[in-house]
Design an enzyme around this catalytic site. Structure first.
Site, PDB file in Angstrom:
ATOM      1  N   ASP A   1       0.848  -1.203   0.000  1.00  0.00           N
ATOM      2  CA  ASP A   1       0.000   0.000   0.000  1.00  0.00           C
ATOM      3  C   ASP A   1       0.880   1.249   0.000  1.00  0.00           C
ATOM      4  O   ASP A   1       2.105   1.155   0.074  1.00  0.00           O
ATOM      5  CB  ASP A   1      -0.939  -0.003   1.214  1.00  0.00           C
ATOM      6  CG  ASP A   1      -0.180   0.043   2.535  1.00  0.00           C
ATOM      7  OD1 ASP A   1       0.855  -0.646   2.648  1.00  0.00           O
ATOM      8  OD2 ASP A   1      -0.595   0.766   3.455  1.00  0.00           O
TER       9      ASP A   1
ATOM     10  N   HIS B   1       2.070  -9.222  -2.603  1.00  0.00           N
ATOM     11  CA  HIS B   1       1.027  -8.181  -2.652  1.00  0.00           C
ATOM     12  C   HIS B   1       1.685  -6.801  -2.782  1.00  0.00           C
ATOM     13  O   HIS B   1       2.403  -6.355  -1.882  1.00  0.00           O
ATOM     14  CB  HIS B   1       0.221  -8.267  -1.357  1.00  0.00           C
ATOM     15  CG  HIS B   1      -0.892  -7.286  -1.257  1.00  0.00           C
ATOM     16  ND1 HIS B   1      -2.102  -7.453  -1.892  1.00  0.00           N
ATOM     17  CD2 HIS B   1      -0.989  -6.110  -0.588  1.00  0.00           C
ATOM     18  CE1 HIS B   1      -2.893  -6.434  -1.617  1.00  0.00           C
ATOM     19  NE2 HIS B   1      -2.237  -5.604  -0.823  1.00  0.00           N
TER      20      HIS B   1
ATOM     21  N   ASP C   1       1.448 -17.955  -2.751  1.00  0.00           N
ATOM     22  CA  ASP C   1       2.127 -16.928  -3.546  1.00  0.00           C
ATOM     23  C   ASP C   1       1.128 -16.290  -4.507  1.00  0.00           C
ATOM     24  O   ASP C   1       1.186 -16.502  -5.719  1.00  0.00           O
ATOM     25  CB  ASP C   1       3.312 -17.551  -4.301  1.00  0.00           C
ATOM     26  CG  ASP C   1       4.121 -16.486  -5.024  1.00  0.00           C
ATOM     27  OD1 ASP C   1       3.995 -15.295  -4.660  1.00  0.00           O
ATOM     28  OD2 ASP C   1       4.872 -16.838  -5.954  1.00  0.00           O
TER      29      ASP C   1
ATOM     30  N   GLU D   1       2.526 -10.284   1.567  1.00  0.00           N
ATOM     31  CA  GLU D   1       2.847  -8.884   1.267  1.00  0.00           C
ATOM     32  C   GLU D   1       4.361  -8.688   1.401  1.00  0.00           C
ATOM     33  O   GLU D   1       5.067  -9.572   1.903  1.00  0.00           O
ATOM     34  CB  GLU D   1       2.085  -7.946   2.217  1.00  0.00           C
ATOM     35  CG  GLU D   1       2.149  -6.489   1.767  1.00  0.00           C
ATOM     36  CD  GLU D   1       0.982  -5.636   2.259  1.00  0.00           C
ATOM     37  OE1 GLU D   1       0.053  -6.172   2.879  1.00  0.00           O
ATOM     38  OE2 GLU D   1       1.004  -4.418   1.998  1.00  0.00           O
TER      39      GLU D   1
HETATM   40  O1  9MR Z   1       2.641  -6.168   9.818  1.00  0.00           O
HETATM   41  C1  9MR Z   1       1.346  -5.861  10.320  1.00  0.00           C
HETATM   42  C2  9MR Z   1       0.849  -7.025  11.130  1.00  0.00           C
HETATM   43  O2  9MR Z   1       1.660  -7.188  12.279  1.00  0.00           O
HETATM   44  C3  9MR Z   1      -0.609  -6.801  11.526  1.00  0.00           C
HETATM   45  O3  9MR Z   1      -1.089  -7.973  12.157  1.00  0.00           O
HETATM   46  C4  9MR Z   1      -1.436  -6.487  10.293  1.00  0.00           C
HETATM   47  C5  9MR Z   1      -2.901  -6.239  10.578  1.00  0.00           C
HETATM   48  O4  9MR Z   1      -3.061  -5.106  11.338  1.00  0.00           O
HETATM   49  O5  9MR Z   1      -0.896  -5.359   9.630  1.00  0.00           O
HETATM   50  C6  9MR Z   1       0.420  -5.546   9.169  1.00  0.00           C
HETATM   51  O6  9MR Z   1       0.852  -4.386   8.599  1.00  0.00           O
HETATM   52  C7  9MR Z   1       0.299  -4.003   7.357  1.00  0.00           C
HETATM   53  C8  9MR Z   1      -0.194  -2.578   7.547  1.00  0.00           C
HETATM   54  O7  9MR Z   1      -1.288  -2.574   8.417  1.00  0.00           O
HETATM   55  C9  9MR Z   1      -0.530  -1.893   6.235  1.00  0.00           C
HETATM   56  N1  9MR Z   1       0.571  -1.995   5.317  1.00  0.00           N
HETATM   57  C10 9MR Z   1       0.981  -3.371   5.053  1.00  0.00           C
HETATM   58  C11 9MR Z   1       1.410  -4.036   6.320  1.00  0.00           C
HETATM   59  C12 9MR Z   1       1.897  -5.472   6.062  1.00  0.00           C
HETATM   60  O8  9MR Z   1       0.892  -6.335   5.687  1.00  0.00           O
END
Ligand code: 9MR
Length: 632
Positions: free
Chosen positions: A220, A546, A594, A603
């Site tokens: 994102d 992602h 994947d 991601e």
């Molecule tokens: O890395 C984050 C993980 O520890 C959390 O459980 C999750 C849900 O809140 O979010 C992950 O972080 C994401 C972030 O919220 C938005 N950008 C991508 C991050 C990686 O997936």
């Protein structure tokens, strides 16, 4: 700026649309139940089918680090087989000659993967070369190398990730190749609405702020101070560690393809500064409410679709209210900046220290501005209700940098200074930062009493021993308990490996070095999916992570992630629709697909690539320095 050779093509050109479709279908097949099915025995034709996954090399039950092994490092493989007796193995060189042989040890069922595992140890072989294979029961591993410079490429590729993720600057073809070049994102040029004059969400603040720059967090386009903080810290910490080890030059000027190359500042510090400058812009200016605090995050008002190039994002951007956690991240990172950048840019270092001290004071004045978990429209929440660990981390950095009694007192009076929980089995992370304070105090020169320092250093070694015990109880030697396959589990592996590496620095006990290298083995293919989680590394690697720009799976004209991009990894909680649909019943270590849309397993993120880069630099250094002789 000196000339340098064009960047290496990251990895083979994208497949045709037809091949991409076949790959997608097979990757779906891989995880529709098959990943949850007990892995077939070695030698069974089903073994290859179960894990083919659309990746170019067929899967094999003989699981190795697909990149290879260091000549004087540990060399172990895991063989999936239900045979109860040891199995004969042969190591062949690229000419097919057997250069070593032996017998496996039957391990039994590995809980995290539910695989029947055998362990295969060929550490005593110290020859070097490329194209080695291990054969067991008629099945061969993917070919791999044994060489001292094994990790040199990953050291720079894992760091290159950060330039690719930069916001507010064009990503130049001359530095990354045409395929990955793109215009600057979020500089206020239409259709972008930011990040040069960004309003706050209603009620969060009155003014607009210039919060350009920094790195996009992940797939994102959000920019989050807590995650930017730990990521920048890890890059700078990697340099600080390498400099202590005498290998700082490997991360020095002109070692990376970044625009600042040739400015006499180590490139890794140039890269981290891009983020530190953004973090500093997130500090509430003097004269405004909560001055000195840091805004928690800035991102789109609503989630954008895939693909969306950064410069094509037309969503309104919004700043979210300050938080204590973000403010302490800012304090910790800028205090570390003041210490490490002083040798290259004293004026900048002094500015960092002022920022750190202001942030510390502001956090003390507002210790309970908690970022809620619920704030996740258009961006991640990064909610954190417990900030005592961030206070400890920031105080540790400020103390290590300044030696001032006030910070020492904040360190020694914190429960995290003595708590046995500073290092947990599942590791540190963006929400759990006490360990970062411990690592700094245990390694950076400071004036804590000798007995206290010895205790802190002992706590790092104790944590490392816990990780080794976890690894010893597994078929794939992962420094992660079976219940810790959470969102981003690969970063828990990397972070625990950093604790192991720091314990090695502090004690010179080879077992810790072994633990670090075996953690990399897991990430690079010695795992239940026979898959390297790092794009471009190994024979079967993750390539559809992602991401809104590296979205080849959605649009074949777009690239896959560049080489050196780490996937989040298995997440037993199945927190996205693709994972929920395709991975039902999976063993924890197999809950991964994947697929571009599986954001909860696949991601890429700055706080996952930063520890990978840290470890790659450590491992590259180990290739050149023989393990010290010390008691195991
Ligand atoms: O890395 C984050 C993980 O520890 C959390 O459980 C999750 C849900 O809140 O979010 C992950 O972080 C994401 C972030 O919220 C938005 N950008 C991508 C991050 C990686 O997936």
């Amino acid at each position: 700026m000196p000339a340098f050779t064009a960047p290496r093509r990251s990895w083979k050109r994208a497949p045709s649309r037809k091949r991409a479709l076949t790959a997608l279908l097979s990757s779906v097949l891989l995880c529709t139940g098959l990943a949850a099915t007990p892995t077939p025995a070695a030698g069974s034709p089903a073994a290859a089918a179960a894990h083919s996954g659309g990746h170019p090399a067929a899967a094999t039950p003989v699981r190795v680090n697909q990149l290879g092994y260091l000549p004087d490092g540990p060399k172990r493989a895991t063989v999936v087989s239900s045979a109860e007796r040891p199995l004969a193995w042969q190591l062949r060189d690229s000419a097919g000659s057997v250069v070593a042989s032996g017998a496996t040890t039957a391990y039994g069922t590995d809980a995290a993967s539910r695989d029947s595992a055998h362990l295969l140890d060929f550490s005593s072989y110290t020859g070097t070369g490329t194209g080695y294979t291990l054969t067991v029961d008629g099945r061969s591993s993917h070919p791999f190398d044994i060489r001292a410079d094994l990790y040199d490429g990953l050291r720079s590729d894992a760091l290159a990730f950060f330039y690719h993720q930069r916001s507010g600057i064009p990503i130049e073809a001359s530095l990354v190749g045409q395929e990955y070049a793109r215009p600057a994102g979020h500089l206020g040029a239409a259709p972008n609405q930011g990040d040069t004059r960004v309003p706050c969400r209603q009620g969060d603040c009155d003014d607009t702020h210039d919060v350009r720059g920094g790195w996009y967090d992940a797939g994102d386009h959000g920019k989050y101070v807590v995650n930017g903080g730990i990521s920048a810290w890890l890059l700078v910490n990697s340099f600080e560690r390498a400099r202590r080890a005498g290998t700082g030059d490997a991360l020095g000027d002109s070692t990376l393809a970044v625009p600042e190359r040739g400015n006499r500042v180590p490139d890794i510090l140039d890269e981290a500064r891009w983020e530190i400058d953004f973090l500093t812009r997130m500090q509430v200016p003097a004269g405004e409410p909560h001055a000195g605090m840091a805004f928690h995050k800035i991102h789109d008002a609503a989630w954008t679709g895939i693909p969306t190039h950064p410069h094509q994002d037309d969503q309104p951007r919004e700043i979210h209210r300050p938080s204590t956690a973000a403010t302490l991240n800012l304090a910790a990172v800028t205090a570390q900046c003041a210490r490490v950048y002083a040798a290259y840019d004293p004026v900048y270092a002094a500015r960092c220290l002022r920022t750190a001290q202001q942030a510390w004071r502001a956090a003390r004045a507002h210790p309970d501005m908690i970022a809620p978990d619920s704030d996740s429209t258009g961006g991640g929440a990064y909610g954190d209700t417990k900030v005592s660990d961030e206070f400890y981390w920031a105080a540790s950095e400020l103390y290590a940098t300044t030696g001032m009694p006030a910070y020492r007192d904040a360190v020694t009076s914190s429960p995290w200074h003595t708590s046995a929980d500073a290092f947990t089995a599942s590791g540190f992370g963006w929400a759990d930062t006490a360990a970062l304070g411990r690592l700094t105090l245990a390694t950076a020169p400071n004036a804590l009493p000798a007995a206290d320092l010895a205790r802190l250093r002992g706590s790092v070694a104790e944590a490392a021993d816990t990780h080794l015990a976890t690894m010893a109880g597994q078929g794939y030697a992962v420094p992660l308990p079976t219940d810790a396959y959470v969102w981003g589990s690969n970063s828990q592996v990397t972070n625990n490996a950093i604790v192991l590496a720091t314990a090695y620095e502090l004690t010179a006990r080879p077992r810790y070095r072994t633990g670090v290298l075996e953690s990399l083995d897991y990430l690079l293919g010695r795992n239940t999916l026979d898959l390297s989680y790092v794009t471009g590394y190994g024979k079967r690697f993750a390539r559809n992570q992602h991401h809104r720009f590296w979205a080849h799976q959605a649009d074949a004209s777009l690239p896959h992630p560049p080489a050196g991009s780490l996937a989040g990894g298995p997440n037993a909680a199945l927190q996205d629709p693709v994972a929920e649909d395709k991975l039902k019943g999976c063993a924890p270590a197999a809950c991964y697909i994947d697929d571009l849309h599986s954001y909860s397993t696949n991601e890429v993120t700055i706080n996952w690539n930063a520890p990978l880069a840290w470890l790659a630099a450590f491992a590259a250094e180990q290739g050149r320095t023989r393990a010290k002789i010390a008691s195991q």
